[in-house]
Design an enzyme around this catalytic site. Structure first.
Site, PDB file in Angstrom:
ATOM      1  N   CYS A 122      -6.637   3.928  -2.483  1.00  0.00           N
ATOM      2  CA  CYS A 122      -6.867   2.581  -2.486  1.00  0.00           C
ATOM      3  C   CYS A 122      -8.362   2.224  -2.992  1.00  0.00           C
ATOM      4  CB  CYS A 122      -6.524   2.079  -0.839  1.00  0.00           C
ATOM      5  SG  CYS A 122      -7.580   2.448   0.434  1.00  0.00           S
TER       6      CYS A 122
ATOM      7  N   ASP B  22      -0.492  -0.027  -4.569  1.00  0.00           N
ATOM      8  CA  ASP B  22      -2.004   0.094  -4.988  1.00  0.00           C
ATOM      9  C   ASP B  22      -1.983   1.554  -5.584  1.00  0.00           C
ATOM     10  OD1 ASP B  22      -1.680   1.379  -2.408  1.00  0.00           O
ATOM     11  OD2 ASP B  22      -3.367   0.764  -1.757  1.00  0.00           O
ATOM     12  N   HIS B  23      -0.981   2.529  -5.401  1.00  0.00           N
ATOM     13  CA  HIS B  23      -0.713   3.799  -5.896  1.00  0.00           C
ATOM     14  C   HIS B  23       0.659   4.518  -5.494  1.00  0.00           C
ATOM     15  CE1 HIS B  23      -2.169   5.072  -2.151  1.00  0.00           C
ATOM     16  NE2 HIS B  23      -3.203   4.427  -2.184  1.00  0.00           N
TER      17      HIS B  23
ATOM     18  N   GLU C 169       0.624  -1.259  -0.026  1.00  0.00           N
ATOM     19  CA  GLU C 169      -0.019   0.098   0.018  1.00  0.00           C
ATOM     20  C   GLU C 169       0.911   1.281   0.018  1.00  0.00           C
ATOM     21  OE1 GLU C 169      -2.854  -0.315   3.105  1.00  0.00           O
ATOM     22  OE2 GLU C 169      -3.863  -1.992   2.365  1.00  0.00           O
ATOM     23  N   ASP C 170       0.273   2.250  -0.593  1.00  0.00           N
ATOM     24  CA  ASP C 170       0.787   3.413  -0.813  1.00  0.00           C
ATOM     25  C   ASP C 170       2.255   3.777  -0.873  1.00  0.00           C
ATOM     26  OD1 ASP C 170      -1.654   3.759   0.326  1.00  0.00           O
ATOM     27  OD2 ASP C 170      -1.320   4.877   2.017  1.00  0.00           O
TER      28      ASP C 170
END
Length: 632
Positions: free
Chosen positions: A70, A231-232, A31-32
């Site tokens: 997300c 995810d980004h 994540e992130d």
């Protein structure tokens, strides 16, 4: 005997068939975080496990998440469709899946796969029955039946935005070693956050290493196709939530063992890299292609592996909608070198006060320095209002995207090319998020946002998009046309006409005072709120009083619903001291009301807190039950 033989045959036929012709597939996600990894050339990063995977696999140099946060990013992955097309773009919007469509695990299960997810879902579309064989913190491919091929997802939360600011922290990366992007001020707080971010990416890498070791220990590495991706972009402000390259560019590493290299991307080479542009909407069709299923026509992505892989695509697309309690509408596109952004809400800044974002020390010190006039021009863009309606950046000479080329005569051809391509994309996917969010739900009642978007009687897309283009273009000569839009039969077009007046400020508001006054009685609450904000901000005292009366009536979620309350409270907050007379009532307001889903529950309390800091509103309780809210 005959009946016994028939029973045996039927028993065999009814058993799942686990053939050796299906690869196992492992997705390791985190994540992130963007491509701040050793395999992407970052000298500060310590990511040995993913680097080793890349050394025997391949990296995609130009991979984009569809959205810079997300829930919509995961929505694009699970559906293979753009969230702006399904209506699932706004955070926790929880719309219904388009009729006749399925989330991708159902396709895999039909051909014998055991599908496990460990463990985040957090989609903006409602589950249609049981999607996974198991989705939990204990889900694992080891629980499959003997001989059954598996598709398994393991998601690491170690690099999540919330972990960047968790203190105390045992520092490994040295703040002095960090390259601070041009948009961030170079302060101790910013350096500490960036250094901690790198440490958390290392922790996510360690999680990936654990799962890769489990696979190797089971002797399955050479039977398994492996993907690793974030995810980004990073959880730092101006990456997360912003749909430029800094918010959408992700690491994506793929490994196809020798046994399955006939399914790999055509350009696959061990230890190599690909310039093919890959989007999150491509993941579901790619997955189906790998297992031999032709992706259904409803999926808007393009397979980049397997027998149904397509030729490389010319563009990647990004989108930003409501981020928690803050509404915005931004669309972006890249050809791999240039990034074009179209801001349809130029009257709000990139840095709208999203509570979760302001918990990061970088955001707070950056905001303080901007308020004190101590930021450089590149550092000030994040906070400046209005935003430029169009932005164009050259990643080759401006990796931090701070030199807007939209007004450069030399770059006019590329601007027009990307503008046209971006607009064509909106039309192709029938972007339904040009409706105010409450109308996405109300117009889709009994159907789905995707399905009503393809019905011109319910969603006259071209006319609504033309209204949004005109409103957000900020051309001062467009006021007569905007005034005409305010009388249109379609409420969304009236909304854009009214919003266009608000965007243009005092002169436009005075020119259209009569039309705005009439709009305070419009059938559409969204038109009324936009008109009230314009009159309250730029009108005389009488107009202000009428505006406040309108907003006061619409602000209560119990009477109007959470979505209308959010819009009205945002307008009241934007009025600042002019709306001070409403603050006591807002401070004591009940924060709950009808809502599309229980996950909207925290948004009204946050807005109340911003308007009346001493208020202690209870978290909202939506009248429609929903899943527990998870972190962004």
């Amino acid at each position: 005997m005959k009946h016994l033989l028939l029973a045996i045959v039927l028993t065999i036929l009814c058993q799942p068939i686990f053939g050796a012709d299906k690869p196992n597939i492992l997705w390791l996600t985190s994540e992130d975080h963007g491509p701040e990894m050793g395999c992407y050339g970052d000298k500060v990063a310590r990511t040995p496990n993913v680097d080793a995977l890349a050394a025997k696999g391949m990296i995609f140099k130009k991979a984009w998440s569809v959205a810079p946060v997300c829930a919509p990013a995961r929505t694009a992955i699970i559906t293979g469709m753009y969230p702006s097309s399904t209506g699932g773009l706004h955070m926790r919007s929880m719309v219904s899946m388009p009729e006749g469509t399925q989330m991708y695990p159902k396709f895999l299960q039909k051909v014998g796969y055991y599908c496990s997810n460990n463990s985040k879902t957090d989609y903006n579309v409602r589950d249609s029955g049981q999607i996974w064989d198991e989705s939990s913190g204990q889900a694992h491919w080891k629980k499959r039946a003997e001989g059954q091929p598996f598709f398994a997802v393991f998601n690491s939360t170690k690099s999540h935005e919330s972990q960047i600011r968790t203190r105390p922290h045992s520092q490994i990366t040295q703040p002095a070693d960090i390259r601070i992007p041009a948009y961030h001020p170079d302060t101790p707080e910013v350096r500490e956050d960036w250094a901690q971010y790198y440490d958390k990416v290392s922790a996510a890498d360690a999680d990936a290493g654990k799962h890769l070791k489990d696979l190797a220990d089971a002797g399955l590495t050479e039977d398994t196709i492996i993907f690793y991706y974030g995810d980004h972009g990073s959880g730092m402000p101006r990456s997360k939530r912003w749909p430029s390259n800094s918010g959408l560019h992700v690491p994506m590493v793929v490994y196809f063992p020798a046994k399955w290299q006939h399914l790999a991307p055509k350009e696959y080479s061990a230890g190599g890299s690909s310039d093919r542009m890959v989007s999150f909407v491509d993941l579901a069709p790619t997955l189906l292609s790998i297992v031999g299923i032709q992706p259904p026509a409803c999926m808007q992505g393009h397979a980049f592996a397997g027998p149904y892989q397509t030729e490389p695509q010319p563009y990647l697309y990004g989108e930003r909608g409501r981020m928690d309690e803050r509404m915005d509408l931004v669309r972006s596109i890249t050809d791999g070198r240039y990034v074009y952004l179209r801001n349809y809400y130029p009257h709000v800044s990139q840095a709208q006060r999203v509570d979760f974002q302001f918990q990061t020390p970088t955001t707070r010190i950056w905001n303080q320095l901007f308020t004190e006039g101590k930021t450089t021009p590149p550092q000030s863009i994040f906070w400046t209002v209005p935003k430029e309606p169009e932005e164009l950046y050259d990643l080759q000479s401006d990796r931090d995207e701070v030199k807007n080329l939209a007004h450069s005569p030399e770059h006019r051809p590329i601007l027009e090319k990307l503008r046209a391509a971006q607009r064509a994309h909106l039309a192709k996917v029938r972007d339904v998020c040009f409706l105010p969010e409450s109308e996405v739900h109300s117009r889709a009642e009994g159907s789905t946002p995707y399905d009503i978007a393809h019905d011109d009687t319910k969603y006259p897309f071209e006319r609504i998009l033309a209204a949004a283009d005109l409103a957000s273009g900020l051309d001062s000569t467009a006021v007569p046309q905007l005034t005409k839009l305010m009388t249109d039969a379609d409420s969304a077009i009236r909304f854009w006409g009214t919003l266009g007046i608000l965007m243009r400020g005092e002169d436009a508001t005075r020119q259209t005072a009569s039309a705005l006054d009439k709009a305070l009685s419009d059938d559409s609450v969204n038109v009324r709120i936009a008109a009230a904000q314009a009159l309250g901000t730029f009108g005389d005292e009488a107009a202000l009083n009428k505006a406040l009366a309108t907003l006061s009536t619409l602000a209560t979620p119990e009477a109007n619903g959470v979505l209308t309350s959010m819009a009205a409270l945002a307008a009241i907050e934007a009025l600042g001291p002019k709306a001070a007379s409403l603050h006591p009532a807002i401070a004591s307001m009940k924060a709950d009301g009808p809502s599309p889903d229980g996950r909207y529950g925290s948004y009204v309390p946050r807005l109340i807190q911003n308007i009346a800091p001493d208020a202690k509103p209870a978290a909202g309780k939506a009248k429609r039950k929903g899943k527990k809210k998870t972190e962004e």
